[in-house]
Scaffold this active site. Structure first.
Site, mmCIF file in Angstrom:
data_model
loop_
_atom_site.group_PDB
_atom_site.id
_atom_site.type_symbol
_atom_site.label_atom_id
_atom_site.label_comp_id
_atom_site.label_asym_id
_atom_site.label_seq_id
_atom_site.Cartn_x
_atom_site.Cartn_y
_atom_site.Cartn_z
ATOM 1 N N TRP A 164 -15.531 -17.514 11.322
ATOM 2 C CA TRP A 164 -17.150 -16.791 11.521
ATOM 3 C C TRP A 164 -16.674 -15.585 12.193
ATOM 4 O O TRP A 164 -17.602 -14.656 11.874
ATOM 5 C CB TRP A 164 -17.918 -17.863 12.238
ATOM 6 N N LYS A 165 -15.803 -15.321 12.924
ATOM 7 C CA LYS A 165 -15.676 -14.084 13.693
ATOM 8 C C LYS A 165 -15.258 -12.846 12.737
ATOM 9 O O LYS A 165 -15.843 -11.843 12.894
ATOM 10 C CB LYS A 165 -14.635 -14.348 15.052
ATOM 11 N N VAL A 216 -3.002 -1.382 15.835
ATOM 12 C CA VAL A 216 -3.454 -2.860 15.125
ATOM 13 C C VAL A 216 -3.850 -2.145 13.789
ATOM 14 O O VAL A 216 -4.889 -1.249 14.005
ATOM 15 C CB VAL A 216 -4.501 -3.538 16.004
ATOM 16 N N HIS A 238 0.811 -1.157 -0.070
ATOM 17 C CA HIS A 238 0.166 -0.128 0.077
ATOM 18 C C HIS A 238 0.929 1.281 0.023
ATOM 19 O O HIS A 238 0.286 2.217 0.278
ATOM 20 C CB HIS A 238 -0.917 0.080 1.266
ATOM 21 N N HIS A 289 4.968 -2.007 18.005
ATOM 22 C CA HIS A 289 6.037 -1.455 18.591
ATOM 23 C C HIS A 289 7.394 -1.863 17.864
ATOM 24 O O HIS A 289 8.336 -1.094 18.352
ATOM 25 C CB HIS A 289 6.195 -2.263 19.817
#
Lengths: 333, 333
Positions: B225-226, B172, B45, B306
């Site tokens: 599925w999550k 994240v 990206h 980090h």
């Protein structure tokens, strides 16, 4: 395994809650939440968990008379303390408070310190979505999962809940472990293996045996490094925003999981989109997804939470199957 | 593979951006973002994606002169339209706007419709966290992942970004597929297999071969599925909050991925906790997690993001290795 009417179960819950010091109104509300969680198909945080909840009240880890108290307010964001009271009651009140703030400011956030296990976070986000709010909430937990790349548990599985209003509500209620301990218990009690590897056995091999993972306590994060990473930042955010305890402090400074930290967020979606436009957008999304070609033709693709209303109605009609040992324990409380 | 000085790369970016119609200030800013993403270790990206970005401007899918425009305001929450402009410029401006709203109300949310690919969402949340804000942002995408239980792609992998201020920032930046297409490209170009099964091959078997997954287009959701469920509600929320397009509309109504929807959220953490207390809490969390017993003693447990500052500093010092073919394409733009 007895099949019980919902009212039988909630009457027993109320009896026990009153006996340990909840007033009548709190006992009715808490009994309703334990019943709702059971009807929603999550007995691990409903009827099966109820004896442990009562034990926690008796041990002094949950104060049946405590009320949440507001601290710092920044306008659309408020800090509250749960004062060590019952987690489900505080969580419902805080999600409601977030919706009130959203009503004024468009978005509302409540960061809650010193609270206890909310049992099933989906309950509160679902209720907010039923009233037209987009809702997010999350909680930290005691350390119970190894971070990705580790064998020792130093992070929580910090459930994250997201609910989108509509007919029906779309609801995601996910622990950051692929399986929560509650889910492992459900599968073990049902005598089933897991659908996917859920952790490691005592020999360090990936396994689908829920009992083997309960024994090793080496849960696999959902999405491996991704669930591990998300659990870490959700814990940091809950502790820093609320001024309450992070997973490490809950684990090292408390006798058992208590005085945890949570965040509740609501957006007043009804002021952004009218319900006809909302439902048209959601119907198009739903039709596109359920139109996917399934791996197994017998298992059509579903959206998360869309099966909930039917499951609740079925158990209300047919009764609730409760594990013999658990029902005996509740009767003896 | 040439090793280039950061300034060489950004000068080429600026030359190409100016040639397709960005004014000097926008070209400098966009070139900086493509360089930052490359330095951050996400060339998929950054430099690798740059020729495609230029092609999208030339094809009329990204308007180099468009400016974001505010729509409905509810106080702490605002709706904006990106007017089809460059995604990274709009995303940085909207995250900044969310921090301004948070400065006033404690929390601020911007829902952005009609924007384009932000390249790397981590860039914008990281910048907000460097200025002391807890930040969340997410985007929808074109349909590129099968929902759990399906073989056909009907959902986006809808990256979610969470950043926590501190020294260093914890970050994240996760697609809802276990591997993004960008990550698959990176592993394929490096000639590596994936660390975990990332999807299915054309025969329907789970595989760690990035090229096989790029061929089948059957990405595995992060957490099965999550990740699938979370992708669905993030798309619903981005479309409904912004009034913009959901994944289904981007996929069915647009010639290629464009006019997508995003959400930016900031919390003014500096008004909730002073930086000494914040850093003490974060240090305790970090020490607990990095103190976990690693699976492989040679790979100590790290916190997400980090490693970023060191990686950026190393590439600034040693130069950036750029794939021959990609560098040739950029030179020829």
């Amino acid at each position: 395994m007895p099949t019980l009417a919902p009212e039988t179960l909630s009457a027993e819950f109320r009896r026990c809650l009153t006996a340990v010091g909840f007033d009548a109104a709190a006992a009715v509300e808490l009994a309703g939440i334990f019943l709702d969680n059971t009807l929603a198909g999550v007995p691990s945080h409903g009827v099966n968990r109820f004896p442990r909840f009562i034990a926690q009240v008796r041990a002094g880890h949950v104060d049946p008379t405590a009320q949440p108290e507001r601290g710092l307010s920044l306008g659309a964001l408020e800090r509250w303390s749960g004062n060590g009271g019952a987690g489900p009651l505080a969580a419902r009140r805080m999600m409601t408070r977030a919706t009130e703030l959203a009503g004024t400011h468009g978005v509302g956030v409540v960061a809650l310190a010193n609270t206890n296990h909310w049992m099933r976070g989906g309950t509160f986000a679902y209720e907010a979505a039923e009233r037209g709010f987009f809702a997010i909430c999350w909680t930290n937990t005691i350390a119970l999962m190894p971070p990705w790349g580790a064998v020792t548990p130093t992070i929580g599985n910090n459930p994250l809940v997201v609910a989108v209003p509509g007919e029906p509500v779309t609801l995601v209620d996910m622990a950051m472990s692929l399986y929560s301990y509650g889910a492992l218990e459900r599968q073990r009690l049902a005598g089933r293996q897991l659908e996917a590897d859920g952790g490691y056995d005592l020999d360090g091999h990936l396994t689908r045996d829920p009992a083997a993972i309960e024994a090793s306590r080496r849960l696999l994060p959902a999405g491996l490094w991704k669930g591990s990473s998300l659990a870490i930042v959700l814990d940091m955010a809950a502790a820093l925003m609320s001024g309450g305890l992070a997973t490490v402090a809950i684990t090292e400074d408390r006798p058992e999981e208590s005085l945890i930290s949570q965040v509740f967020l609501a957006v007043d979606l009804g002021r952004l989109v009218d319900s006809a436009e909302r439902d048209a957008t959601l119907a198009r999304i739903r039709d596109h997804i359920t139109g996917s070609t399934p791996v197994d033709p017998a298992r059509p693709v579903r959206l998360p939470g869309h099966e909930l209303a039917e499951r609740i109605a079925r158990q209300r009609r047919d009764g609730i199957e409760v594990d013999d040992a658990i029902w005996a324990r509740i009767r003896a409380l």
